[in-house]
Design a protein around this motif. Structure first.
Motif, mmCIF file in Angstrom:
data_model
loop_
_atom_site.group_PDB
_atom_site.id
_atom_site.type_symbol
_atom_site.label_atom_id
_atom_site.label_comp_id
_atom_site.label_asym_id
_atom_site.label_seq_id
_atom_site.Cartn_x
_atom_site.Cartn_y
_atom_site.Cartn_z
ATOM 1 N N GLU A 178 0.881 -1.188 0.057
ATOM 2 C CA GLU A 178 0.080 -0.142 0.090
ATOM 3 C C GLU A 178 1.064 1.106 0.021
ATOM 4 O OE1 GLU A 178 -0.559 -2.445 1.822
ATOM 5 O OE2 GLU A 178 -2.318 -3.330 0.755
ATOM 6 N N ASP A 179 2.013 1.214 0.667
ATOM 7 C CA ASP A 179 2.895 2.550 0.738
ATOM 8 C C ASP A 179 3.524 2.661 -0.635
ATOM 9 O OD1 ASP A 179 2.576 2.461 3.172
ATOM 10 O OD2 ASP A 179 4.578 1.406 3.955
ATOM 11 N N PHE A 180 3.610 1.668 -1.485
ATOM 12 C CA PHE A 180 4.401 1.975 -2.948
ATOM 13 C C PHE A 180 3.020 2.511 -3.691
ATOM 14 C CE2 PHE A 180 7.041 -1.685 -1.237
ATOM 15 C CZ PHE A 180 8.202 -0.932 -1.143
ATOM 16 N N ARG A 181 1.956 1.828 -3.572
ATOM 17 C CA ARG A 181 0.777 2.239 -4.283
ATOM 18 C C ARG A 181 0.603 3.640 -4.101
ATOM 19 N NH1 ARG A 181 -4.563 -0.830 -3.302
ATOM 20 N NH2 ARG A 181 -5.228 0.748 -1.845
ATOM 21 N N GLY A 182 0.672 4.094 -2.907
ATOM 22 C CA GLY A 182 0.224 5.529 -2.297
ATOM 23 C C GLY A 182 1.265 6.396 -3.125
ATOM 24 N N HIS A 183 2.722 6.071 -3.267
ATOM 25 C CA HIS A 183 3.620 6.815 -3.900
ATOM 26 C C HIS A 183 3.443 7.195 -4.938
ATOM 27 C CE1 HIS A 183 7.740 8.194 -4.129
ATOM 28 N NE2 HIS A 183 7.975 7.719 -5.297
ATOM 29 N N ALA A 184 2.971 5.723 -5.968
ATOM 30 C CA ALA A 184 2.607 6.171 -7.402
ATOM 31 C C ALA A 184 1.512 6.993 -7.807
ATOM 32 C CB ALA A 184 2.413 4.758 -8.074
ATOM 33 N N ASN A 185 0.508 6.786 -6.492
ATOM 34 C CA ASN A 185 -0.957 7.522 -6.756
ATOM 35 C C ASN A 185 -0.696 9.227 -6.752
ATOM 36 O OD1 ASN A 185 -2.224 5.258 -7.777
ATOM 37 N ND2 ASN A 185 -3.134 4.880 -5.698
ATOM 38 N N ARG A 186 0.287 9.229 -5.632
ATOM 39 C CA ARG A 186 0.482 10.753 -5.432
ATOM 40 C C ARG A 186 0.932 11.531 -6.509
ATOM 41 N NH1 ARG A 186 2.191 9.014 -0.551
ATOM 42 N NH2 ARG A 186 4.340 8.731 -1.014
ATOM 43 N N LEU A 187 1.671 10.818 -7.297
ATOM 44 C CA LEU A 187 2.677 11.619 -8.448
ATOM 45 C C LEU A 187 1.720 11.428 -9.779
ATOM 46 C CD1 LEU A 187 6.015 9.965 -7.532
ATOM 47 C CD2 LEU A 187 5.491 12.444 -7.211
ATOM 48 N N SER A 188 0.629 10.643 -9.873
ATOM 49 C CA SER A 188 0.172 10.334 -11.160
ATOM 50 C C SER A 188 -1.294 10.865 -11.262
ATOM 51 C CB SER A 188 -0.121 8.761 -11.179
ATOM 52 O OG SER A 188 1.203 8.275 -11.167
ATOM 53 N N GLU A 189 -1.663 11.204 -12.622
ATOM 54 C CA GLU A 189 -2.813 11.771 -12.903
ATOM 55 C C GLU A 189 -3.995 11.076 -12.575
ATOM 56 O OE1 GLU A 189 -2.771 12.888 -17.144
ATOM 57 O OE2 GLU A 189 -1.035 14.167 -16.901
ATOM 58 N N PHE A 190 -3.831 9.477 -12.987
ATOM 59 C CA PHE A 190 -5.047 8.731 -12.511
ATOM 60 C C PHE A 190 -4.258 7.618 -11.513
ATOM 61 C CE2 PHE A 190 -2.995 6.463 -16.067
ATOM 62 C CZ PHE A 190 -2.932 5.422 -15.511
ATOM 63 N N THR A 191 -5.242 7.190 -10.500
ATOM 64 C CA THR A 191 -4.856 6.457 -9.262
ATOM 65 C C THR A 191 -5.056 4.896 -9.718
ATOM 66 O OG1 THR A 191 -6.859 6.729 -8.190
ATOM 67 C CG2 THR A 191 -5.037 8.057 -7.867
ATOM 68 N N ILE A 192 -4.247 4.134 -9.163
ATOM 69 C CA ILE A 192 -4.231 2.442 -9.258
ATOM 70 C C ILE A 192 -5.107 2.137 -8.117
ATOM 71 C CG2 ILE A 192 -2.862 2.041 -10.881
ATOM 72 C CD1 ILE A 192 -0.804 1.639 -8.647
ATOM 73 N N GLY A 193 -5.942 1.289 -7.934
ATOM 74 C CA GLY A 193 -6.678 0.609 -6.743
ATOM 75 C C GLY A 193 -6.342 -0.743 -6.420
ATOM 76 N N ALA A 194 -7.325 -1.582 -5.841
ATOM 77 C CA ALA A 194 -6.990 -2.728 -4.935
ATOM 78 C C ALA A 194 -6.510 -3.731 -6.144
ATOM 79 C CB ALA A 194 -8.044 -3.143 -4.021
ATOM 80 N N TRP A 195 -7.023 -3.487 -7.616
ATOM 81 C CA TRP A 195 -6.556 -4.459 -8.135
ATOM 82 C C TRP A 195 -5.160 -4.712 -8.525
ATOM 83 C CZ3 TRP A 195 -3.563 -3.707 -12.624
ATOM 84 C CH2 TRP A 195 -3.446 -2.267 -13.192
ATOM 85 N N TRP A 196 -4.268 -3.697 -8.561
ATOM 86 C CA TRP A 196 -2.907 -3.614 -8.568
ATOM 87 C C TRP A 196 -2.247 -4.612 -7.519
ATOM 88 C CZ3 TRP A 196 0.974 -1.614 -5.232
ATOM 89 C CH2 TRP A 196 2.502 -1.723 -6.113
ATOM 90 N N THR A 197 -2.924 -4.405 -6.329
ATOM 91 C CA THR A 197 -2.173 -4.930 -5.066
ATOM 92 C C THR A 197 -2.562 -6.725 -5.468
ATOM 93 O OG1 THR A 197 -2.913 -3.346 -3.830
ATOM 94 C CG2 THR A 197 -2.320 -5.388 -2.650
ATOM 95 N N ILE A 198 -3.940 -7.018 -5.807
ATOM 96 C CA ILE A 198 -4.269 -8.152 -6.144
ATOM 97 C C ILE A 198 -3.152 -8.833 -7.220
ATOM 98 C CG2 ILE A 198 -6.079 -9.819 -6.798
ATOM 99 C CD1 ILE A 198 -8.019 -7.601 -5.688
ATOM 100 N N CYS A 199 -3.069 -8.123 -8.397
ATOM 101 C CA CYS A 199 -2.366 -8.471 -9.439
ATOM 102 C C CYS A 199 -0.868 -8.982 -9.015
ATOM 103 C CB CYS A 199 -2.139 -7.588 -10.269
ATOM 104 S SG CYS A 199 -3.919 -7.430 -11.508
ATOM 105 N N ILE A 200 -0.149 -8.103 -8.167
ATOM 106 C CA ILE A 200 1.200 -8.325 -7.736
ATOM 107 C C ILE A 200 1.293 -9.460 -6.661
ATOM 108 C CG2 ILE A 200 2.791 -7.267 -6.521
ATOM 109 C CD1 ILE A 200 2.935 -6.028 -9.119
ATOM 110 N N ARG A 201 0.330 -9.252 -5.817
ATOM 111 C CA ARG A 201 0.365 -10.415 -4.565
ATOM 112 C C ARG A 201 -0.070 -11.878 -4.919
ATOM 113 N NH1 ARG A 201 -1.545 -7.979 0.953
ATOM 114 N NH2 ARG A 201 0.767 -7.058 0.841
ATOM 115 N N PHE A 202 -0.851 -11.923 -5.973
ATOM 116 C CA PHE A 202 -1.524 -13.163 -6.190
ATOM 117 C C PHE A 202 -1.426 -13.548 -7.419
ATOM 118 C CE2 PHE A 202 -3.990 -11.358 -2.710
ATOM 119 C CZ PHE A 202 -3.817 -12.348 -1.560
ATOM 120 N N VAL A 203 -2.077 -12.764 -8.572
ATOM 121 C CA VAL A 203 -2.146 -13.397 -10.212
ATOM 122 C C VAL A 203 -0.842 -13.763 -10.648
ATOM 123 C CG1 VAL A 203 -2.873 -12.797 -12.273
ATOM 124 C CG2 VAL A 203 -4.283 -11.791 -10.288
ATOM 125 N N SER A 204 0.157 -12.498 -10.607
ATOM 126 C CA SER A 204 1.462 -12.531 -11.294
ATOM 127 C C SER A 204 2.394 -13.823 -10.443
ATOM 128 C CB SER A 204 2.101 -11.125 -11.034
ATOM 129 O OG SER A 204 1.726 -10.235 -12.085
#
Length: 492
Positions: free
Chosen positions: A410-436
């Protein structure tokens, strides 16, 4: 010392795309799509891009930007015990740099040959016999003599990477990619524009794009799609971490990652249309089925396509254009691979960029001589198999396990979202932690099982054990020793 920065967002994206767009996009992706359901393959491929490619790219851009370091220092910052993984990734990049450059040297030679079609009517005999000097008895452990005619193109290929890494991020890598990438896309579009009007070309493209939806239910097809995404995006072996470490403070991480992945995958599609258009024309001209002429890898680039070029109108123009496209795709990737090693060494040793680039590129040139011997192709084939199918995928898996399960995602997701025009949600965490992670476990397990069940390429037990597995074991030992010495330095 103040860290270098990219001069512009465009420069960074073109460099990242240049890294991802390599020889595999041109000779690996089209055949993989054709073999795995044609147009239907794009469904698992796009799914893999969305659930593995883009999330992994966002992760590496975030880590590189946050920690301002290459792979070893970044992974050490995440967990002190994992610096070895960063060095393992740097060694993967170094070994790929040593042999990948040889294929660029072949393409440089063929760009010259293409003006007169110097390979003649028997492109197979020319490539393996006359050009590479592959003889009976050649083996990865029996290299034979140097092929001296390959020394000049090899030096030219290394010189391009040396120039870019020596001059730095803004003055070298960015400038080179701002020229190479637009030229590469223009050349491929020009080739497509000519090829599609040739008789039989549209049949070839139709072969590629016609969907076989029955393949969608085959797990091997999904495995191939995810494998291709991991191979093609330059993630998991120090490159994107290094490139992202030079981003300015305010950088739109999510957008940059999406654009890099989409442009890379878009180029793969264009390459597929170009290759299958040419193969369709060749099949038509020789009155054969496409299945009789289709191939992949070095055989496609240096045997099948030279035969197709012989049949093309204006081969003295089309041939050099095609091989120059290969050269540009290869060099842009090789620069990024060299930069991954250079960044890691600079961060660790405190050397200047000029000293590091000089030492790495000159060492690389000497090591690359192994691959321009008579048995060099076989050594390259064996080393490439173990690096890509075992070491690289293993490295990706370990990095995702470390970041996904031992760090606060969540810290890394927050870092990316603070700097970006659009934000990434829980799907990103699920993809990194489980799918990939889940997909990588399946692919890597199958690859390791396959490597133990049968000797790859029919090479001897000793060659597979000592060159293949031995190389990976040595890389791990060296990485762990460096990690241990770093711990001693911090405790002293």
């Amino acid at each position: 010392m103040k860290r270098e920065q990219w001069g512009s967002r465009t420069g960074f994206i073109l460099a990242a795309v240049g890294s991802a767009v390599g020889l595999g996009n041109i000779w690996r992706f089209p055949y993989m799509a054709y073999e795995n359901g044609g147009g239907a393959f794009f469904i698992p491929y796009l799914f893999a891009m969305l659930t593995a490619g883009i999330p992994f790219m966002i992760l590496e851009f975030t880590l590189g930007h946050k920690y301002r370091s290459g792979a070893p220092k970044t992974l050490k910052a995440l967990n002190n015990r994992f610096e070895w993984l960063g060095w393992f990734q740097v060694m993967i990049s170094a070994i790929i740099a040593f042999y990948y450059v040889v294929v660029i040297a072949w393409a440089i030679s063929y760009a010259y040959f293409a003006f007169t079609q110097a390979w003649g009517e028997d492109s197979n005999g020319f490539f393996f016999g006359e050009f590479l000097g592959l003889a009976d008895g050649s083996a990865p452990s029996n290299l034979g003599g140097l092929q001296w005619h390959l020394l000049l193109p090899l030096c030219l290929a290394w010189a391009a990477s040396f120039f870019a890494t020596y001059r730095g991020v803004k003055g070298g890598i960015e400038k080179v990619n701002k020229v190479l990438m637009p030229l590469l896309f223009v050349m491929v579009l020009l080739l497509i524009g000519r090829i599609v009007f040739l008789p039989g070309a549209l049949n070839g493209i139709n072969w590629l794009l016609e969907p076989d939806f029955s393949k969608i239910w085959d797990l091997k097809v999904w495995s191939a799609a995810y494998g291709q995404i991991f191979f093609t995006l330059s993630v998991g072996f120090a490159i994107m971490l290094s490139y992202a470490s030079y981003l300015p403070e305010k950088s739109d991480i999510n957008n940059n990652a999406f654009m890099t992945v989409l442009m890379n995958c878009g180029f793969s599609m264009l390459a597929g249309i170009m290759i299958f258009g040419a193969l369709g024309y060749m099949a038509n001209a020789q009155d054969k089925e496409l299945t009789e002429v289709v191939s992949s890898g070095v055989g496609l680039a240096f045997v099948t396509l030279p035969t197709a070029i012989n049949l093309l109108p204006a081969p003295g123009v089309m041939g050099p254009l095609f091989f120059l496209a290969l050269v540009f795709a290869g060099i842009s990737s090789h620069i990024s691979i060299s930069e991954a090693v250079t960044t890691g060494l600079m961060d660790k040793l405190g050397w200047s960029r000029q000293k590091t680039a000089t030492i790495f590129c000159s060492t690389g040139l000497v090591v690359s001589l192994l691959f321009i011997t008579q048995g060099g192709l076989l050594l390259l084939d064996l080393v490439d198999y173990f690096i890509n199918n075992i070491a690289l995928l293993g490295s990706c898996l370990l990095e995702l396990l470390l970041v996904g399960w031992l760090c606060r995602l969540e810290d890394f997701r927050g870092h990316a979202n603070r700097l970006s025009e659009f934000t990434i949600g829980a799907w990103w965490t699920i993809c990194i932690r489980f799918v990939s992670i889940g997909i990588l476990v399946v692919i890597l397990f199958n690859n390791i099982l396959g490597a133990f069940r049968e000797n790859y390429g029919g090479y001897s037990n000793n060659e597979v054990t000592f060159i293949g597995w031995g190389m990976i074991a040595l890389m791990l030992v060296v990485a762990i020793i460096i990690n241990a010495s770093s711990k001693k330095e911090t405790t002293v």
